[in-house]
Write an enzyme that holds these catalytic residues in place. Sequence first.
Site, PDB file in Angstrom:
ATOM      1  N   ASN A  74       0.786  -1.032  -0.249  1.00 15.68           N
ATOM      2  CA  ASN A  74       0.137  -0.457  -0.580  1.00 15.68           C
ATOM      3  C   ASN A  74       0.692   1.334   0.080  1.00 15.68           C
ATOM      4  O   ASN A  74       1.658   1.078   0.927  1.00 15.68           O
ATOM      5  CB  ASN A  74      -0.537  -0.062   1.074  1.00 15.68           C
TER       6      ASN A  74
ATOM      7  N   LYS B 105       0.303   4.132   0.674  1.00 21.28           N
ATOM      8  CA  LYS B 105      -0.823   5.213   1.135  1.00 21.28           C
ATOM      9  C   LYS B 105      -0.593   6.627   0.402  1.00 21.28           C
ATOM     10  O   LYS B 105      -1.204   6.816  -1.055  1.00 21.28           O
ATOM     11  CB  LYS B 105      -0.170   5.259   2.438  1.00 21.28           C
TER      12      LYS B 105
ATOM     13  N   HIS C 293      -8.910   0.025   5.809  1.00 22.19           N
ATOM     14  CA  HIS C 293      -6.922  -0.206   6.858  1.00 22.19           C
ATOM     15  C   HIS C 293      -6.991   0.862   7.967  1.00 22.19           C
ATOM     16  O   HIS C 293      -7.962   1.954   7.579  1.00 22.19           O
ATOM     17  CB  HIS C 293      -6.453   0.944   5.159  1.00 22.19           C
TER      18      HIS C 293
ATOM     19  N   GLU D 276      -3.865  -6.301  10.927  1.00 25.17           N
ATOM     20  CA  GLU D 276      -2.705  -5.553  10.525  1.00 25.17           C
ATOM     21  C   GLU D 276      -3.669  -4.468  12.918  1.00 25.17           C
ATOM     22  O   GLU D 276      -4.257  -3.960  12.216  1.00 25.17           O
ATOM     23  CB  GLU D 276      -2.648  -4.361   9.398  1.00 25.17           C
TER      24      GLU D 276
ATOM     25  N   GLY E  24       3.671   1.100  10.391  1.00 21.91           N
ATOM     26  CA  GLY E  24       3.737   2.353  10.529  1.00 21.91           C
ATOM     27  C   GLY E  24       5.331   2.766  11.100  1.00 21.91           C
ATOM     28  O   GLY E  24       5.497   2.038  12.285  1.00 21.91           O
TER      29      GLY E  24
ATOM     30  N   SER F 184       4.493  -3.241   9.520  1.00 25.01           N
ATOM     31  CA  SER F 184       6.231  -3.577   9.868  1.00 25.01           C
ATOM     32  C   SER F 184       6.985  -4.067   9.154  1.00 25.01           C
ATOM     33  O   SER F 184       7.144  -4.589  10.125  1.00 25.01           O
ATOM     34  CB  SER F 184       6.298  -2.664  11.599  1.00 25.01           C
TER      35      SER F 184
ATOM     36  N   GLY G  90       4.046  -1.977   4.039  1.00 26.83           N
ATOM     37  CA  GLY G  90       4.217  -0.301   3.679  1.00 26.83           C
ATOM     38  C   GLY G  90       5.210  -0.012   3.079  1.00 26.83           C
ATOM     39  O   GLY G  90       6.302  -0.631   2.309  1.00 26.83           O
TER      40      GLY G  90
END
Length: 267
Positions: free
Chosen positions: A14, A16, A103, A175, A181, A221, A242
């Site tokens: 993703n 973002k 999400h 998630e 993040g 992560s 991510g």
Amino acid sequence: MSSLPRRALHFGTNLKMHQTPAETAAFVAGLRGMVGDVIGRADVRLFVIPPFTSLPAAVEAGGDAAIWIGAQNVHWAPEGAYTGEISVRMLQAVGVDLVLIGHAERRGLFHETDAQVNDKVKAALGGRLRVLACVGETAAEKGYGAGPETVIRQLKIALHGVRPEAIERVMVGYEPVWSIGAGGTPARPEDVAAIAGHLRATLRDLYGDAGDRVPILYGGSVDPTNVAGFVALTEIDGAFVGRAAWTVAGYDAVLRAALSARVGQGA
Ligand code: PGA
């Protein structure tokens, strides 16, 4: 279930709110070169989920669904006075394969509710798109020992009213909010195994054998050093990544580490 063949490895990123259309075109084209040997394998599905504005460029670079291209959100209504929103029909017209729904950043930052997630899932599946529906408990919910209840509730509501014939176009992303993040810590594989077991049991309750075939992906992560521990789990069928996969080299590194964990597992 041990008697079932291993589900395909589902792997994607993703992006973002990162990348312009030109940057995404270069990223997807670069991936096609770098992971060309993996594309088209029956036991692997790759995807990239860029911002809306990058979707046409990504679809063009993705090449006939060799890499599934997904949107990060969709509105549930077919059209209407919903400033700033994007409909299923608009996504179909661009040629996307997949929509990410629910999400943690949508739920947390933009106050998306379970009921809205359900409306979006039904709208996307009604438009023949694939869905990656995300669930995950917050740190507070985990602290109260209510992680399983949270994700089971989110999953049941997300899939409410989804008919058995549509479930084969659904992937579930687990998630945990606290793992996502720059400030996040990756979950421990044993904790992911426990939650994935609850998610699988819920899918089986709802859809029987078809629920057994729904891919469950872990995200939060994920990087080349920890991905193997997740994708080796019986009920985890892939990784949703991510930061670590936002470059071609990064995507390749996490993917190769995931694939190596599956050698000898029948996939
Ligand atoms: P991260 O993001 O890998 O950067 O933690 C995961 C996600 O939000 O899907």
